[in-house]
Structures are given as structure tokens and as C-alpha cells.
Design an enzyme around this catalytic site. Sequence first.
Site, short mmCIF file in Angstrom:
data_model
loop_
_atom_site.label_atom_id
_atom_site.label_comp_id
_atom_site.label_asym_id
_atom_site.label_seq_id
_atom_site.Cartn_x
_atom_site.Cartn_y
_atom_site.Cartn_z
N LEU A 185 -1.14 -3.68 3.83
CA LEU A 185 0.00 -3.96 2.96
C LEU A 185 0.43 -2.74 2.17
O LEU A 185 1.62 -2.50 1.97
CB LEU A 185 -0.35 -5.07 1.96
CG LEU A 185 -0.36 -6.51 2.46
CD1 LEU A 185 -0.71 -7.43 1.31
CD2 LEU A 185 0.98 -6.88 3.05
N GLY A 186 -0.52 -1.96 1.68
CA GLY A 186 -0.18 -0.79 0.89
C GLY A 186 -1.40 -0.18 0.24
O GLY A 186 -2.51 -0.71 0.35
N HIS A 225 1.05 -4.78 -7.83
CA HIS A 225 -0.39 -4.57 -7.72
C HIS A 225 -0.72 -3.09 -7.56
O HIS A 225 -1.58 -2.55 -8.27
CB HIS A 225 -0.90 -5.38 -6.51
CG HIS A 225 -2.35 -5.23 -6.21
ND1 HIS A 225 -3.27 -6.20 -6.54
CD2 HIS A 225 -3.05 -4.25 -5.58
CE1 HIS A 225 -4.48 -5.82 -6.13
NE2 HIS A 225 -4.37 -4.63 -5.55
N GLU A 226 -0.03 -2.42 -6.63
CA GLU A 226 -0.34 -1.01 -6.35
C GLU A 226 0.06 -0.09 -7.50
O GLU A 226 -0.64 0.88 -7.80
CB GLU A 226 0.33 -0.58 -5.05
CG GLU A 226 -0.08 -1.36 -3.81
CD GLU A 226 -1.58 -1.33 -3.54
OE1 GLU A 226 -2.28 -0.47 -4.09
OE2 GLU A 226 -2.05 -2.19 -2.77
N HIS A 229 -2.63 -0.04 -9.93
CA HIS A 229 -3.66 0.93 -9.58
C HIS A 229 -3.23 2.35 -9.96
O HIS A 229 -4.02 3.13 -10.49
CB HIS A 229 -3.94 0.90 -8.07
CG HIS A 229 -4.74 -0.26 -7.61
ND1 HIS A 229 -5.91 -0.65 -8.20
CD2 HIS A 229 -4.54 -1.13 -6.57
CE1 HIS A 229 -6.41 -1.70 -7.56
NE2 HIS A 229 -5.59 -2.01 -6.58
N HIS A 235 -9.32 -3.55 -9.38
CA HIS A 235 -9.26 -4.94 -8.95
C HIS A 235 -9.99 -5.81 -9.97
O HIS A 235 -10.98 -5.38 -10.57
CB HIS A 235 -9.90 -5.11 -7.58
CG HIS A 235 -9.08 -4.52 -6.48
ND1 HIS A 235 -9.61 -3.76 -5.46
CD2 HIS A 235 -7.74 -4.59 -6.24
CE1 HIS A 235 -8.65 -3.39 -4.64
NE2 HIS A 235 -7.50 -3.87 -5.09
N TRP A 237 -11.99 -8.22 -9.77
CA TRP A 237 -13.39 -8.54 -9.53
C TRP A 237 -14.27 -7.28 -9.52
O TRP A 237 -15.46 -7.33 -9.26
CB TRP A 237 -13.56 -9.31 -8.22
CG TRP A 237 -13.26 -8.53 -6.98
CD1 TRP A 237 -14.17 -7.91 -6.16
CD2 TRP A 237 -11.98 -8.28 -6.42
NE1 TRP A 237 -13.51 -7.28 -5.13
CE2 TRP A 237 -12.17 -7.49 -5.26
CE3 TRP A 237 -10.67 -8.64 -6.77
CZ2 TRP A 237 -11.10 -7.05 -4.47
CZ3 TRP A 237 -9.61 -8.20 -5.98
CH2 TRP A 237 -9.83 -7.43 -4.85
N ASP A 245 -14.21 -4.58 -14.08
CA ASP A 245 -12.90 -3.94 -13.88
C ASP A 245 -12.51 -3.07 -15.06
O ASP A 245 -11.37 -2.64 -15.18
CB ASP A 245 -11.82 -5.00 -13.61
CG ASP A 245 -11.59 -5.92 -14.81
OD1 ASP A 245 -12.36 -5.86 -15.78
OD2 ASP A 245 -10.62 -6.72 -14.76
#
Length: 316
Positions: A185-186, A225-226, A229, A235, A237, A245
Amino acid sequence: MRKIFLATAVFATLVSCMEEESTTKDEQIFSTDKRGCASHEVLQEELKANPGLAITMNEIESFTEKAIREGRLVNGKIEIPVVVNVLYKTAAQNISLAQIQSQIDVLNKDFNATNSDFNQVPDLFSGVKANVGISFVLQNVVRKSTTTTSWSTNNAMKKAPKGIAPTTPATVLNIWCCNMGGGILGYAQFPGGASSTDGVVIDDNAFGTTGTAAYPFNLGRTATHEVGHWMNLRHIWGDATCGNDQVGDTPLHNTANYGAPAYPHYSTCTGTPVEMTMNYMDYTDDRAMYMFSDGQKSRMLAVFASGGPRNSFAQP
């Protein structure tokens, strides 16, 4: 809830989010399977190529912890210029400006808590749901026809002659849109990596909300999401069973969640807390993620603080 602490194991520079393709008769579906991540494998390759990266990222972790503890977060407007680099082999992969703008719109909504599903955050987490307050502005679109059928996580899309070099990465967020292949996905580069490869890569089937974007990754949340980061979020978890995290107000997750989990979803970690499955840094489908936490906000803002690794983006 977990306490923030400095962990020397959080040196990943790239995060790859993966899925497997399938189709149904009724709707275009990019994947009905779960997302996955090749972060461990990519981490090993990055550390082999640049052993000093671990030291750099450990220094960033130390700075982040201190900035949060002392309240030295950015105190000005953060408006991120974005250049989208489109690499295409087919006409469909040469995504439209409307599709690109739809992704910028999603980023602005998700990072400013104006997304329509923000009100779905359960009462349990209402006290920590965050308006991050970071805006994104599309500065330019760079397009390049290519004979490459699919790309991987080796950063080839960011380099000439096949790819597109990033535009002034110290002051511009570069996003590459291309066919990743292999179910990817990326992926994103954390602060501290090489400027020549800095930015985020998104598959065209998970980019924006229209055009080639395909269910269940058709709401632009892969980029949210990316970019998380890229702003130094891990993440939820912690990439380990009941891992850390580096955020104090996110519950312990025993592992990643997928699809659209029913609420409440209980962790098997100590205390069996209700997991924050709707957090952007989990692995749920786009429709099932719709919040950052206050702790994640503080962590993101720290990278833009004076002395932080992305301070060049902050405006007085």
C-alpha cells in the site's frame, strides 16, 4: 496506558504497508485481506547500508522525549507544502488532479479533526482525541511516464533515471504515487533518514478518494497513516506483542488490527484494555480509522520544534 520511554529499538526509517488484491462482482476492491508491514526487513537493510542511522534516530527519540516533557513544542503555524510525484505506465496510473486534491483534502481533514467520522470516537477515548492542527497545501504535481510495471521499497521511484528526485525535501513533503506491486500500500521515511529519499510513497489504488482508489483503502487513510510515520509516529502496537509506540495515552495493543473491528475490542495485554482500533496508526480499513491521540499529537509537534528534525517546516 503506557508510559513514554526512550527505546533504542525504534530506529526504523521506512514503513511498508501491504495488502493482497481480490475482487468481487459488486464493487471494485483493492483488498479484502489484511494490511501487513515489511518494516523489520526494511529496517535491517537500512541499518546495513547506514549503521550511523541508529545513532541519529536515537538522538531524535531523546530530543522528542525531552521536548514533550518540557513543553517545548512548536508554537507557530505548521503548513506543509506538498509535491506529488506521479509515476505511471498506464493512463489510469496517471491519476487526475482531482484525485490528487482529494488526498490533500483528506490529510487536511484528518490532521485537523474535521473528518466526518471524528464524532464516532467512543466516549472512552473522547478525552484524548486530538486536533493535530497541521495543514497541507498542494504546491506542485510532477509527472513521469515509465516502463516500470511495479515498484518496491528500494526507493527506486525517488531516483533518476527511472524515478523522480524529491523537490527540496527540507521544506516540502514529497509524496510519490505509483503502482507499488507485491501488495504494498505504501511506506514512509521517518525523520533522520537521507534527504534524497525523504517522503512518503503511496500506491495509486490507495491514493485519495476517487479515480483509481479502491475499497477498502479508498478514503485516503493510507496517506494519513504514512504521513504519521513521516512525523515520527510508530504503529500503535509498537511492532511487537504488547509493544511500546512511545505514546502515553494509547492503550496496549497485543498486535495489529485489521478490517473494521467491532467496539469494544479488548487487548490480551496486561489489564486487557480496550484497544484504540480507530487510531490512524493501526492497520484497520480506511473506514475504520478516524483519530489521533493527544500523545501522538505531542510526538508529531515535537519534530517541528526548535532543534527538531523537521523544524524547517515550522513557520514563525
